[in-house]
Every structure is written in structure tokens, then in C-alpha cells.
Design a protein around this motif. Structure first.
Motif, short mmCIF file in Angstrom:
data_model
loop_
_atom_site.label_atom_id
_atom_site.label_comp_id
_atom_site.label_asym_id
_atom_site.label_seq_id
_atom_site.Cartn_x
_atom_site.Cartn_y
_atom_site.Cartn_z
N LEU A 1 7.08 -68.85 -3.13
CA LEU A 1 6.23 -68.95 -1.95
C LEU A 1 4.80 -69.37 -2.28
CD1 LEU A 1 7.40 -65.80 0.01
CD2 LEU A 1 8.08 -68.17 0.35
N ARG A 2 4.39 -69.18 -3.51
CA ARG A 2 3.03 -69.54 -3.95
C ARG A 2 1.97 -68.82 -3.11
NH1 ARG A 2 5.23 -71.33 -8.18
NH2 ARG A 2 6.02 -73.42 -8.28
N GLU A 3 2.18 -67.52 -2.86
CA GLU A 3 1.25 -66.70 -2.12
C GLU A 3 0.79 -65.55 -3.01
OE1 GLU A 3 2.88 -65.28 1.52
OE2 GLU A 3 3.33 -67.28 2.27
N PRO A 4 -0.42 -65.03 -2.75
CA PRO A 4 -0.87 -63.87 -3.53
C PRO A 4 0.01 -62.66 -3.23
CG PRO A 4 -2.41 -64.37 -1.75
CD PRO A 4 -1.40 -65.47 -1.76
N ILE A 5 0.10 -61.77 -4.21
CA ILE A 5 0.94 -60.59 -4.07
C ILE A 5 0.12 -59.35 -4.42
CG2 ILE A 5 2.95 -59.35 -4.97
CD1 ILE A 5 4.19 -62.08 -5.57
N ALA A 6 0.15 -58.36 -3.53
CA ALA A 6 -0.43 -57.05 -3.81
C ALA A 6 0.71 -56.06 -3.71
CB ALA A 6 -1.53 -56.73 -2.80
N TRP A 7 1.02 -55.39 -4.82
CA TRP A 7 2.19 -54.51 -4.89
C TRP A 7 1.73 -53.07 -5.07
CZ3 TRP A 7 4.27 -52.21 -9.59
CH2 TRP A 7 5.48 -51.55 -9.38
N GLY A 8 2.28 -52.18 -4.27
CA GLY A 8 1.96 -50.77 -4.40
C GLY A 8 3.20 -49.94 -4.17
N GLY A 9 3.98 -49.72 -5.20
CA GLY A 9 5.21 -48.93 -5.05
C GLY A 9 6.20 -49.64 -4.17
N PRO A 10 6.59 -49.02 -3.06
CA PRO A 10 7.62 -49.62 -2.21
C PRO A 10 7.10 -50.69 -1.26
CG PRO A 10 6.95 -47.53 -1.29
CD PRO A 10 6.21 -47.68 -2.60
N ILE A 11 5.78 -50.89 -1.22
CA ILE A 11 5.20 -51.83 -0.25
C ILE A 11 4.60 -53.03 -0.99
CG2 ILE A 11 3.48 -52.13 1.56
CD1 ILE A 11 3.72 -49.13 2.13
N VAL A 12 4.91 -54.22 -0.49
CA VAL A 12 4.35 -55.45 -1.05
C VAL A 12 3.69 -56.22 0.09
CG1 VAL A 12 4.86 -57.61 -2.24
CG2 VAL A 12 6.15 -55.56 -2.81
N MET A 13 2.43 -56.57 -0.11
CA MET A 13 1.67 -57.32 0.89
C MET A 13 1.00 -58.50 0.19
SD MET A 13 2.38 -55.47 3.52
CE MET A 13 1.29 -55.76 4.88
N ASN A 14 0.16 -59.24 0.93
CA ASN A 14 -0.52 -60.40 0.36
C ASN A 14 -1.91 -60.09 -0.19
OD1 ASN A 14 1.21 -61.97 2.78
ND2 ASN A 14 1.33 -62.78 0.73
N SER A 15 -2.51 -58.97 0.19
CA SER A 15 -3.83 -58.63 -0.32
C SER A 15 -3.93 -57.11 -0.46
CB SER A 15 -4.93 -59.13 0.63
OG SER A 15 -4.91 -58.39 1.85
N GLN B 1 -4.08 -50.94 4.30
CA GLN B 1 -3.77 -50.74 5.71
C GLN B 1 -2.32 -50.29 5.89
OE1 GLN B 1 -5.87 -50.90 8.50
NE2 GLN B 1 -4.07 -49.91 9.40
N ALA B 2 -1.42 -50.89 5.12
CA ALA B 2 0.00 -50.52 5.21
C ALA B 2 0.20 -49.06 4.85
CB ALA B 2 0.84 -51.42 4.30
N PHE B 3 -0.50 -48.57 3.81
CA PHE B 3 -0.36 -47.16 3.44
C PHE B 3 -1.00 -46.25 4.48
CE2 PHE B 3 0.83 -48.62 -0.82
CZ PHE B 3 1.91 -47.78 -1.05
N ARG B 4 -2.10 -46.69 5.12
CA ARG B 4 -2.67 -45.91 6.23
C ARG B 4 -1.66 -45.83 7.38
NH1 ARG B 4 -7.62 -48.31 4.78
NH2 ARG B 4 -7.28 -50.06 6.19
N ASP B 5 -1.07 -46.98 7.71
CA ASP B 5 -0.06 -47.01 8.77
C ASP B 5 1.12 -46.10 8.43
OD1 ASP B 5 -1.65 -48.85 10.06
OD2 ASP B 5 -0.39 -50.58 9.57
N LEU B 6 1.53 -46.13 7.17
CA LEU B 6 2.65 -45.28 6.74
C LEU B 6 2.29 -43.80 6.91
CD1 LEU B 6 5.48 -45.29 5.44
CD2 LEU B 6 4.34 -45.22 3.22
N ASP B 7 1.09 -43.43 6.50
CA ASP B 7 0.64 -42.05 6.65
C ASP B 7 0.58 -41.62 8.12
OD1 ASP B 7 0.42 -41.70 3.94
OD2 ASP B 7 -1.73 -42.10 3.87
N GLU B 8 0.21 -42.56 9.01
CA GLU B 8 0.08 -42.25 10.44
C GLU B 8 1.40 -42.39 11.20
OE1 GLU B 8 -2.97 -44.94 11.65
OE2 GLU B 8 -4.52 -43.91 10.48
#
Length: 59
Positions: free
Chosen positions: A21-35, A41-48
Motif C-alpha cells: 500500500l505504500r502508506e505509513p504504519i503505526a502499530w500498537g499491539g492489536p491496533i494498526v493505524m496510519n499515524s 485516538q483508537a486506544f482512547r476510543d477502545l477505552d471509551e
């Protein structure tokens, strides 16, 4: 590369490939995002309890 299976143990092989895909990857355990900002934000959403906003069974 070789794979050998015997009658002694059942085997399952999953082979997958895709176009890069040639996109940036930000990986944090089970969640992978682009930044890292999206990842935080994904972990905040998960907590909420709002991480998954749609019923994925309807997709």
C-alpha cells in the motif's frame, strides 16, 4: 521452501499476499493505524467503548 505433513498431526496452511500500500504504519499491539495520532485516538476510543462504531455483522 518445503512443507511436510504427516498423519500424526493435522496441518493447516494459510498463505496470503497483497500489493504493497505504500502508506505509513503505526502499530500498537492489536491496533494498526496510519499515524501515532490515529493510534492514540483508537486506544482512547477502545477505552471509551466506541472503537467499533458500526455493527460489522451488517457489512
Amino acid at each position: 521452501m518445503g512443507i511436510t505433513a504427516t498423519d500424526e498431526k493435522p496441518s493447516v496452511v494459510l498463505l496470503m499476499s497483497s500489493v504493497a500500500l505504500r502508506e505509513p504504519i503505526a502499530w500498537g499491539g492489536p491496533i494498526v493505524m496510519n499515524s501515532t495520532a490515529e493510534l492514540r485516538q483508537a486506544f482512547r476510543d477502545l477505552d471509551e467503548g466506541t472503537f467499533i462504531r458500526e455493527d460489522v455483522r451488517s457489512l
